[in-house]
Design a protein around this motif. Sequence first.
Motif, PDB file in Angstrom:
ATOM      1  N   LEU A   1      48.703  30.519  24.468  1.00 20.53           N
ATOM      2  CA  LEU A   1      49.198  31.914  23.909  1.00 20.53           C
ATOM      3  C   LEU A   1      50.719  31.657  23.936  1.00 20.53           C
ATOM      4  CD1 LEU A   1      46.637  34.112  25.790  1.00 20.53           C
ATOM      5  CD2 LEU A   1      46.686  33.721  23.234  1.00 20.53           C
ATOM      6  N   PHE A   2      51.252  31.108  24.733  1.00 19.53           N
ATOM      7  CA  PHE A   2      52.743  31.100  24.820  1.00 19.53           C
ATOM      8  C   PHE A   2      53.442  30.298  23.816  1.00 19.53           C
ATOM      9  CE2 PHE A   2      56.583  29.029  26.594  1.00 19.53           C
ATOM     10  CZ  PHE A   2      57.382  29.801  26.707  1.00 19.53           C
ATOM     11  N   ARG A   3      52.758  29.083  23.699  1.00 20.43           N
ATOM     12  CA  ARG A   3      53.253  28.174  22.648  1.00 20.43           C
ATOM     13  C   ARG A   3      53.187  29.073  21.106  1.00 20.43           C
ATOM     14  NH1 ARG A   3      50.242  24.339  25.100  1.00 20.43           N
ATOM     15  NH2 ARG A   3      48.507  24.668  23.750  1.00 20.43           N
ATOM     16  N   TYR A   4      52.037  29.649  21.115  1.00 17.14           N
ATOM     17  CA  TYR A   4      51.865  30.399  19.900  1.00 17.14           C
ATOM     18  C   TYR A   4      52.875  31.567  19.664  1.00 17.14           C
ATOM     19  CZ  TYR A   4      49.514  33.077  16.260  1.00 17.14           C
ATOM     20  OH  TYR A   4      49.163  33.732  15.090  1.00 17.14           O
ATOM     21  N   ALA A   5      53.163  32.320  20.787  1.00 11.95           N
ATOM     22  CA  ALA A   5      54.245  33.341  20.632  1.00 11.95           C
ATOM     23  C   ALA A   5      55.500  32.620  20.568  1.00 11.95           C
ATOM     24  CB  ALA A   5      54.119  34.137  21.849  1.00 11.95           C
ATOM     25  N   MET A   6      55.901  31.569  21.273  1.00 10.70           N
ATOM     26  CA  MET A   6      57.101  30.860  21.146  1.00 10.70           C
ATOM     27  C   MET A   6      57.584  30.438  19.735  1.00 10.70           C
ATOM     28  SD  MET A   6      59.430  31.035  23.662  1.00 10.70           S
ATOM     29  CE  MET A   6      60.291  29.573  23.076  1.00 10.70           C
ATOM     30  N   LEU A   7      56.444  29.863  18.889  1.00  9.81           N
ATOM     31  CA  LEU A   7      56.629  29.503  17.469  1.00  9.81           C
ATOM     32  C   LEU A   7      57.069  30.671  16.698  1.00  9.81           C
ATOM     33  CD1 LEU A   7      53.799  26.851  16.941  1.00  9.81           C
ATOM     34  CD2 LEU A   7      56.037  26.672  17.188  1.00  9.81           C
ATOM     35  N   ARG A   8      56.873  31.870  17.182  1.00  9.40           N
ATOM     36  CA  ARG A   8      57.171  33.039  16.314  1.00  9.40           C
ATOM     37  C   ARG A   8      58.511  33.972  16.711  1.00  9.40           C
ATOM     38  NH1 ARG A   8      52.672  30.646  15.850  1.00  9.40           N
ATOM     39  NH2 ARG A   8      51.507  30.950  14.015  1.00  9.40           N
ATOM     40  N   VAL A   9      58.614  33.833  17.978  1.00 11.49           N
ATOM     41  CA  VAL A   9      59.677  34.853  18.482  1.00 11.49           C
ATOM     42  C   VAL A   9      61.085  33.976  19.026  1.00 11.49           C
ATOM     43  CG1 VAL A   9      58.457  36.739  18.912  1.00 11.49           C
ATOM     44  CG2 VAL A   9      58.648  35.053  20.688  1.00 11.49           C
ATOM     45  N   ARG A  10      60.620  32.675  19.331  1.00 16.93           N
ATOM     46  CA  ARG A  10      61.941  31.601  19.677  1.00 16.93           C
ATOM     47  C   ARG A  10      62.573  32.424  20.951  1.00 16.93           C
ATOM     48  NH1 ARG A  10      60.779  27.615  16.648  1.00 16.93           N
ATOM     49  NH2 ARG A  10      60.404  27.729  14.367  1.00 16.93           N
ATOM     50  N   ASP A  11      61.956  33.195  21.874  1.00 21.52           N
ATOM     51  CA  ASP A  11      62.690  33.674  22.995  1.00 21.52           C
ATOM     52  C   ASP A  11      61.780  33.670  24.296  1.00 21.52           C
ATOM     53  OD1 ASP A  11      63.104  35.808  24.741  1.00 21.52           O
ATOM     54  OD2 ASP A  11      64.702  36.431  23.540  1.00 21.52           O
ATOM     55  N   THR A  12      62.102  32.809  25.093  1.00 23.91           N
ATOM     56  CA  THR A  12      61.145  32.580  26.307  1.00 23.91           C
ATOM     57  C   THR A  12      60.663  33.758  26.915  1.00 23.91           C
ATOM     58  OG1 THR A  12      62.221  30.419  26.571  1.00 23.91           O
ATOM     59  CG2 THR A  12      61.013  31.332  28.365  1.00 23.91           C
ATOM     60  N   ALA A  13      61.502  34.716  27.305  1.00 24.84           N
ATOM     61  CA  ALA A  13      61.230  35.852  28.157  1.00 24.84           C
ATOM     62  C   ALA A  13      60.385  36.718  27.333  1.00 24.84           C
ATOM     63  CB  ALA A  13      62.673  36.751  28.307  1.00 24.84           C
TER      64      ALA A  13
ATOM     65  N   LYS B   1      50.057  42.276  19.040  1.00 25.78           N
ATOM     66  CA  LYS B   1      51.207  42.388  19.723  1.00 25.78           C
ATOM     67  C   LYS B   1      52.532  42.056  19.340  1.00 25.78           C
ATOM     68  CE  LYS B   1      49.063  44.225  23.194  1.00 25.78           C
ATOM     69  NZ  LYS B   1      49.110  45.818  23.355  1.00 25.78           N
ATOM     70  N   LEU B   2      52.381  40.977  18.487  1.00 26.28           N
ATOM     71  CA  LEU B   2      53.620  40.432  17.749  1.00 26.28           C
ATOM     72  C   LEU B   2      53.952  41.310  16.578  1.00 26.28           C
ATOM     73  CD1 LEU B   2      52.843  36.772  17.662  1.00 26.28           C
ATOM     74  CD2 LEU B   2      54.753  37.706  18.483  1.00 26.28           C
ATOM     75  N   VAL B   3      52.986  41.680  15.967  1.00 27.94           N
ATOM     76  CA  VAL B   3      53.247  42.710  14.657  1.00 27.94           C
ATOM     77  C   VAL B   3      53.943  44.113  15.328  1.00 27.94           C
ATOM     78  CG1 VAL B   3      52.087  44.138  12.916  1.00 27.94           C
ATOM     79  CG2 VAL B   3      51.500  41.827  13.092  1.00 27.94           C
ATOM     80  N   ASP B   4      53.270  44.496  16.424  1.00 26.95           N
ATOM     81  CA  ASP B   4      53.746  45.764  17.137  1.00 26.95           C
ATOM     82  C   ASP B   4      54.984  45.428  17.605  1.00 26.95           C
ATOM     83  OD1 ASP B   4      51.338  46.818  16.551  1.00 26.95           O
ATOM     84  OD2 ASP B   4      50.685  46.763  18.841  1.00 26.95           O
ATOM     85  N   HIS B   5      55.534  44.375  17.968  1.00 29.86           N
ATOM     86  CA  HIS B   5      56.966  44.044  18.294  1.00 29.86           C
ATOM     87  C   HIS B   5      57.586  43.965  17.128  1.00 29.86           C
ATOM     88  CE1 HIS B   5      60.430  42.118  20.128  1.00 29.86           C
ATOM     89  NE2 HIS B   5      60.322  41.385  19.071  1.00 29.86           N
ATOM     90  N   LEU B   6      57.471  43.427  16.190  1.00 35.57           N
ATOM     91  CA  LEU B   6      58.332  43.381  15.087  1.00 35.57           C
ATOM     92  C   LEU B   6      58.678  44.677  14.347  1.00 35.57           C
ATOM     93  CD1 LEU B   6      56.972  40.085  13.571  1.00 35.57           C
ATOM     94  CD2 LEU B   6      59.137  40.276  14.625  1.00 35.57           C
ATOM     95  N   ARG B   7      57.651  45.476  14.198  1.00 39.20           N
ATOM     96  CA  ARG B   7      57.649  46.933  13.978  1.00 39.20           C
ATOM     97  C   ARG B   7      58.582  47.751  14.598  1.00 39.20           C
ATOM     98  NH1 ARG B   7      51.437  47.652  12.814  1.00 39.20           N
ATOM     99  NH2 ARG B   7      51.067  46.976  10.624  1.00 39.20           N
ATOM    100  N   LYS B   8      58.352  47.441  15.891  1.00 41.27           N
ATOM    101  CA  LYS B   8      59.191  48.416  17.006  1.00 41.27           C
ATOM    102  C   LYS B   8      60.774  47.696  16.814  1.00 41.27           C
ATOM    103  CE  LYS B   8      60.223  49.429  21.804  1.00 41.27           C
ATOM    104  NZ  LYS B   8      59.614  49.115  23.128  1.00 41.27           N
TER     105      LYS B   8
END
Length: 100
Positions: A21-33, A70-77
């Motif tokens: 999950l972390f790798r998937y998220a990092m590939l999209r947001v490139r921000d560890t936190a 969650k990624l889509v929600d973040h990008l919208r926000k």
Amino acid sequence: MTSNPAAGAPERWLEDHGDALFRYAMLRVRDTALAEDLVQETLLAALTARGGFKGEAELRTWLIGILKNKLVDHLRKWGREESFDATLIDDDTWSGKFDH
């Protein structure tokens, strides 16, 4: 709420699926936190919704689906929160475009 055996033990989700999950998220947001926060939100949402997991897909696939949302929600926000800096406007460029 009854536990769905196909969902596995929620206490193992982070250990079993957290890295993917972390790798998937990092590939999209490139921000560890931010990636860590999104994974945490994903696991909390999955814990709340685990009764709805039918086992028709792999657990990891279901978790990644939640993470995608969650990624889509973040990008919208994030898109709504982008600020406009009026000090960057060149008055000469815009003055003739509007009626005074």
